[in-house]
Motif scaffolding. Structure first.
Motif, short mmCIF file in Angstrom:
data_model
loop_
_atom_site.label_atom_id
_atom_site.label_comp_id
_atom_site.label_asym_id
_atom_site.label_seq_id
_atom_site.Cartn_x
_atom_site.Cartn_y
_atom_site.Cartn_z
N ALA A 11 0.81 -1.22 0.00
CA ALA A 11 0.00 0.00 0.00
C ALA A 11 0.84 1.27 0.00
N LYS A 56 -6.34 2.15 -1.35
CA LYS A 56 -7.74 2.09 -1.79
C LYS A 56 -7.89 2.38 -3.28
N ILE A 59 -6.80 -0.66 -5.82
CA ILE A 59 -7.33 -2.02 -5.72
C ILE A 59 -7.85 -2.52 -7.06
N GLU A 80 -7.84 -2.85 2.28
CA GLU A 80 -7.41 -1.47 2.12
C GLU A 80 -6.33 -1.13 3.14
#
Length: 233
Positions: A11, A56, A59, A80
């Motif tokens: 992330a 987010k 994705i 997330e």
């Protein structure tokens, strides 16, 4: 129950790469870095499922251009990410179902191998917590604020920690919950379990198990792929 789960943390934005996309989506040999990372765990007989932690807004891109395109089947959940790596790991841990050992691995560390995975699971079962890594090749100095050298630790007592870092699930989950409650911030997951009195066994990783962080690492990564029949097959 003897299930092993890997949480792949992907992330982060990777500011040091100075690219206009997440470094995990940059290409090595015409395929994204994250693809190479996922491929090793997808093929491993020691890992039952993958939980992937993504930003987010990335994705859907990852689903289309990596997971679906390359048919990655072991991904059971996409989670997330949080504002920090630590929060991203917590989110991943909260998504784990029935599991004995959890491996936590960097999405931008694509040159992991099956031996390191297997050893990590073995030592996590024996000791509760472990991490792979290597002895530094360079002499390490401890530097004063003034810029002068303060101390030179013995190199054979030092260890450059890599991932995966592997834990019995209940140990890492409870340690992260305590750290969150107490607002304890750490740079990796071994620091968190050590904070709550769990010893971490250190075992041999590989000098090839690099994290792709800077543009120079992409050049090194290409060379590693050139010389790695296991990764390319």
């Amino acid at each position: 129950m003897n299930r092993n789960c890997v949480i792949i943390v992907a992330a982060g934005k990777g500011a040091r790469m100075k690219a206009n996309i997440n470094k995990q989506f940059l290409n090595l040999k015409d395929k994204p870095i994250l693809y190479w990372t996922l491929k090793v765990f997808e093929k491993s007989n020691y890992v039952d499922e993958i939980i992937l932690v993504l930003a987010k807004d990335e994705i859907e891109y990852c689903k289309s251009y990596i997971i679906d395109k390359y048919k990655v089947k072991k991904i059971k959940k996409i989670v997330e990410g949080g504002s920090t790596r630590q929060q991203s790991v917590i989110n991943g841990l909260n998504a784990v179902g029935e599991c004995n050992v959890v491996l936590i691995h960097d999405g931008a560390r694509p040159f992991i191998n099956d031996d390191i995975i297997n050893e990590g699971i073995k030592y996590a079962n024996l000791y509760g917590a472990c991490a792979c890594g290597v002895v530094p090749k360079d002499t390490i100095k401890i530097k004063e604020k003034s810029g002068f050298s303060m101390e030179t630790p013995k190199r054979n007592t030092l260890f450059c920690v890599q991932t995966p870092q592997c834990f019995k699930y209940e140990i890492i989950l409870e340690s992260h919950k305590k750290a969150y409650k107490e607002k304890f911030e750490a740079t990796d997951d071994t620091m968190i379990v050590e904070k709550y009195n769990h010893k971490v066994f250190l075992y041999n990783g590989s000098y090839s198990n690099i994290k792709i962080t800077t543009p120079e690492d992409l050049i090194i990564g290409e060379k590693i792929l050139d010389n790695s029949e296991e990764v390319l097959t």
